[in-house]
Design a protein around this motif. Structure first.
Motif, PDB file in Angstrom:
ATOM      1  N   LEU A  79      38.870  33.519  34.528  1.00 47.67           N
ATOM      2  CA  LEU A  79      40.197  33.154  35.004  1.00 47.67           C
ATOM      3  C   LEU A  79      40.950  34.371  35.536  1.00 47.67           C
ATOM      4  N   CYS A  80      40.858  35.481  34.818  1.00 45.98           N
ATOM      5  CA  CYS A  80      41.531  36.709  35.277  1.00 45.98           C
ATOM      6  C   CYS A  80      40.950  37.196  36.601  1.00 45.98           C
ATOM      7  N   VAL A  81      39.645  37.164  36.737  1.00 48.07           N
ATOM      8  CA  VAL A  81      39.016  37.585  37.993  1.00 48.07           C
ATOM      9  C   VAL A  81      39.400  36.639  39.120  1.00 48.07           C
ATOM     10  N   SER A  82      39.487  35.345  38.833  1.00 51.44           N
ATOM     11  CA  SER A  82      39.884  34.379  39.866  1.00 51.44           C
ATOM     12  C   SER A  82      41.318  34.603  40.314  1.00 51.44           C
TER      13      SER A  82
ATOM     14  N   ILE B 115      40.319  38.090  48.218  1.00 53.06           N
ATOM     15  CA  ILE B 115      38.897  38.422  48.298  1.00 53.06           C
ATOM     16  C   ILE B 115      38.136  37.133  48.001  1.00 53.06           C
ATOM     17  N   ASN B 116      37.344  36.671  48.940  1.00 50.85           N
ATOM     18  CA  ASN B 116      36.657  35.398  48.779  1.00 50.85           C
ATOM     19  C   ASN B 116      35.176  35.583  48.473  1.00 50.85           C
ATOM     20  N   GLU B 117      34.866  36.431  47.536  1.00 50.22           N
ATOM     21  CA  GLU B 117      33.480  36.660  47.134  1.00 50.22           C
ATOM     22  C   GLU B 117      33.213  35.846  45.874  1.00 50.22           C
ATOM     23  N   GLN B 118      32.316  34.879  45.960  1.00 54.30           N
ATOM     24  CA  GLN B 118      32.070  33.978  44.839  1.00 54.30           C
ATOM     25  C   GLN B 118      31.279  34.637  43.719  1.00 54.30           C
ATOM     26  N   THR B 119      30.504  35.637  44.039  1.00 53.69           N
ATOM     27  CA  THR B 119      29.674  36.279  43.018  1.00 53.69           C
ATOM     28  C   THR B 119      30.404  37.390  42.274  1.00 53.69           C
ATOM     29  N   LEU B 120      31.638  37.679  42.649  1.00 48.41           N
ATOM     30  CA  LEU B 120      32.381  38.768  42.025  1.00 48.41           C
ATOM     31  C   LEU B 120      32.678  38.502  40.548  1.00 48.41           C
TER      32      LEU B 120
END
Length: 89
Positions: free
Chosen positions: A33-36, A44-49
């Protein structure tokens, strides 16, 4: 074995499984949740981040709380065997 005893055993088993699962899953959910939120604010639209931080937090929690989890499961197993032995004789 009467129905009350069987219900108690099932309820305590389900409660233990939910507790152990929550200890392992909830920190990973909070980090995700924090990363999202960080990704949404910085666009930043990187799904693997979010994968690596969640993986690291989950592994850390399993390393730190693994002994506690195993102890709780072993205690529950011993309790079940004691209950079964009391019913037999």
């Amino acid at each position: 074995m009467n129905m009350d005893l069987a219900g108690d055993v099932m309820a305590s088993g389900i409660q233990l499984v939910l507790l152990i699962a929550a200890v392992a899953i909830v920190p990973g959910l909070l980090v995700g949740l924090c990363v999202s939120i960080f990704q949404a604010t910085t666009q930043i639209n990187e799904q693997t981040l979010s994968f690596l931080p969640r993986l690291l937090v989950t592994l850390t929690i399993l390393i730190v709380a693994g002994k506690w989890m195993l102890t709780r499961l072993a205690d529950f197993t011993v309790e079940i065997f004691h209950r079964a032995a009391a019913l037999v004789g």
